[in-house]
Write a protein that holds these residues in place. Structure first.
Motif, PDB file in Angstrom:
ATOM      1  N   TYR A  51      46.270  43.437  41.924  1.00  0.00           N
ATOM      2  CA  TYR A  51      45.512  42.165  42.467  1.00  0.00           C
ATOM      3  C   TYR A  51      44.109  42.544  42.585  1.00  0.00           C
ATOM      4  N   ILE A  52      43.793  43.563  42.612  1.00  0.00           N
ATOM      5  CA  ILE A  52      42.326  44.130  42.647  1.00  0.00           C
ATOM      6  C   ILE A  52      41.763  43.894  41.069  1.00  0.00           C
ATOM      7  N   THR A  53      42.291  44.187  40.191  1.00  0.00           N
ATOM      8  CA  THR A  53      41.664  43.813  38.883  1.00  0.00           C
ATOM      9  C   THR A  53      41.770  42.559  38.545  1.00  0.00           C
ATOM     10  N   SER A  54      42.670  41.612  38.931  1.00  0.00           N
ATOM     11  CA  SER A  54      42.844  40.042  38.765  1.00  0.00           C
ATOM     12  C   SER A  54      41.954  39.425  39.729  1.00  0.00           C
ATOM     13  N   VAL A  55      41.531  39.999  40.701  1.00  0.00           N
ATOM     14  CA  VAL A  55      40.497  39.390  41.686  1.00  0.00           C
ATOM     15  C   VAL A  55      39.127  39.377  40.958  1.00  0.00           C
ATOM     16  N   ALA A  56      38.859  40.918  40.459  1.00  0.00           N
ATOM     17  CA  ALA A  56      37.483  40.849  39.909  1.00  0.00           C
ATOM     18  C   ALA A  56      37.249  40.154  38.569  1.00  0.00           C
TER      19      ALA A  56
END
Length: 322
Positions: free
Chosen positions: A184-189
């Motif tokens: 999630y963190i990577t995809s949000v960035a």
């Protein structure tokens, strides 16, 4: 006569004592719960809204393509929540192919409103325990709390305790949901911040400054507040033609802003209905999208409340406004 007067006096005294005891219990319950402020969220949300206000100043100097791109990102963001996290994953009101689920999951990372599992989990709890201490954004606590304030404090212990009684096995077994949650963190960035900012700069020469503040910050802030309108305004203002015993309301302003999510009294009366409205396509772009996906054979098995069910509910518990 004296005996009767004594009986009436005793009954009156018991009634008064009962009221006083009830009031004491209510006071004790209210005083037992104290909001624990999450200062990190308060600071981040305050800074976000300050930057969004600054972004408005940049609109006149931005290229029209940048503004159109920001609006397109807003629509994708909104649909990922309304058609994806809400109607598909929270309520299972229709079925989606793997292709559509992957698209909605990617788009949902652009929304940055918690991953699909967490969003759907909280929403199911909200429906099952609406307007109680176990409701994550309990509208009884006021407009500010139900709109944004609930993000500024730790969850009430009842939300966590009651949440454990709700079934989330279908979400846990959905590989698309779990993959998005894992990364999630990577995809949000990538989806919420990098792509919306880089595209205007790379393809038509917009400044990175304008791209970042308009296509990312302003778009993101508006999308958040539009989603929150459903939790706040649509729970406090409007009519209740389907069930006057519950708090959610029909609010056309919210329907326009949240692309079809403002028919909220209907939605809480018939949460499984894929259109979240009695009126199908009217004022409901999310329904247009799902119907188009059905036309492309990317969606199917749309659930719908029958006309007779709706009429019966109106007559039985509606406020008579329709």
């Amino acid at each position: 006569m004296e005996g009767k007067e004594k009986i009436f006096s005793d009954d009156k005294e018991k009634a008064i004592n009962k009221v006083l005891e009830s009031a004491a219990r209510n006071m004790e319950t209210k005083s037992a719960y104290h909001h624990e402020i999450v200062w990190r969220n308060v600071i981040l949300m305050t800074l976000l809204h300050i930057m969004a206000l600054y972004s408005v100043v940049l609109i006149p100097q931005a290229q029209i393509l940048t503004l159109l791109w920001a609006y397109l990102c807003f629509l994708v963001t909104a649909l990922s929540v309304t058609a994806g996290a809400h109607r598909l994953w929270s309520h299972r009101s229709y079925k989606a192919t793997l292709t559509l689920r992957i698209f909605l999951a990617i788009a949902n990372s652009m929304a940055f409103q918690n991953d699909i599992f967490e969003w759907a989990r909280d929403h199911r709890v909200h429906h099952k325990f609406s307007e109680t201490d176990a409701d994550p954004h309990d509208a009884r606590r006021g407009l500010f709390f139900s709109h944004i304030g609930w993000l500024f404090v730790r969850k009430h212990k009842a939300v966590i305790e009651k949440g454990k009684t709700v079934d989330f096995q279908d979400l846990l077994s959905d590989q698309v949901v779990m993959f998005q949650r894992k990364y999630y963190i990577t995809s949000v960035a990538l989806m919420c911040f990098l792509i919306p900012t880089v595209v205007p700069w790379y393809f038509w020469g917009e400044s990175l400054w304008n791209s970042y503040f308009l296509a990312t910050i302003l778009r993101y802030t508006i999308s958040l507040n539009v989603s929150w309108l459903v939790n706040s305004v649509a729970h406090l203002y409007g009519n209740r033609p389907y069930d006057k015993t519950i708090n959610p309301r029909e609010n056309r302003f919210v329907s326009l802003a949240a692309i079809g999510e403002g028919f909220h009294n209907f939605h809480h009366a018939f949460p499984y209905d894929y259109s979240a409205s009695e009126f199908g396509l009217r004022m409901n772009p999310t329904t247009w999208f799902i119907d188009f996906m059905c036309f492309l054979r990317l969606a199917s098995d749309c659930k719908k409340a029958t006309r007779q069910m709706i009429l019966t509910r109106k007559e039985k518990s509606g406020d008579g406004s329709y």
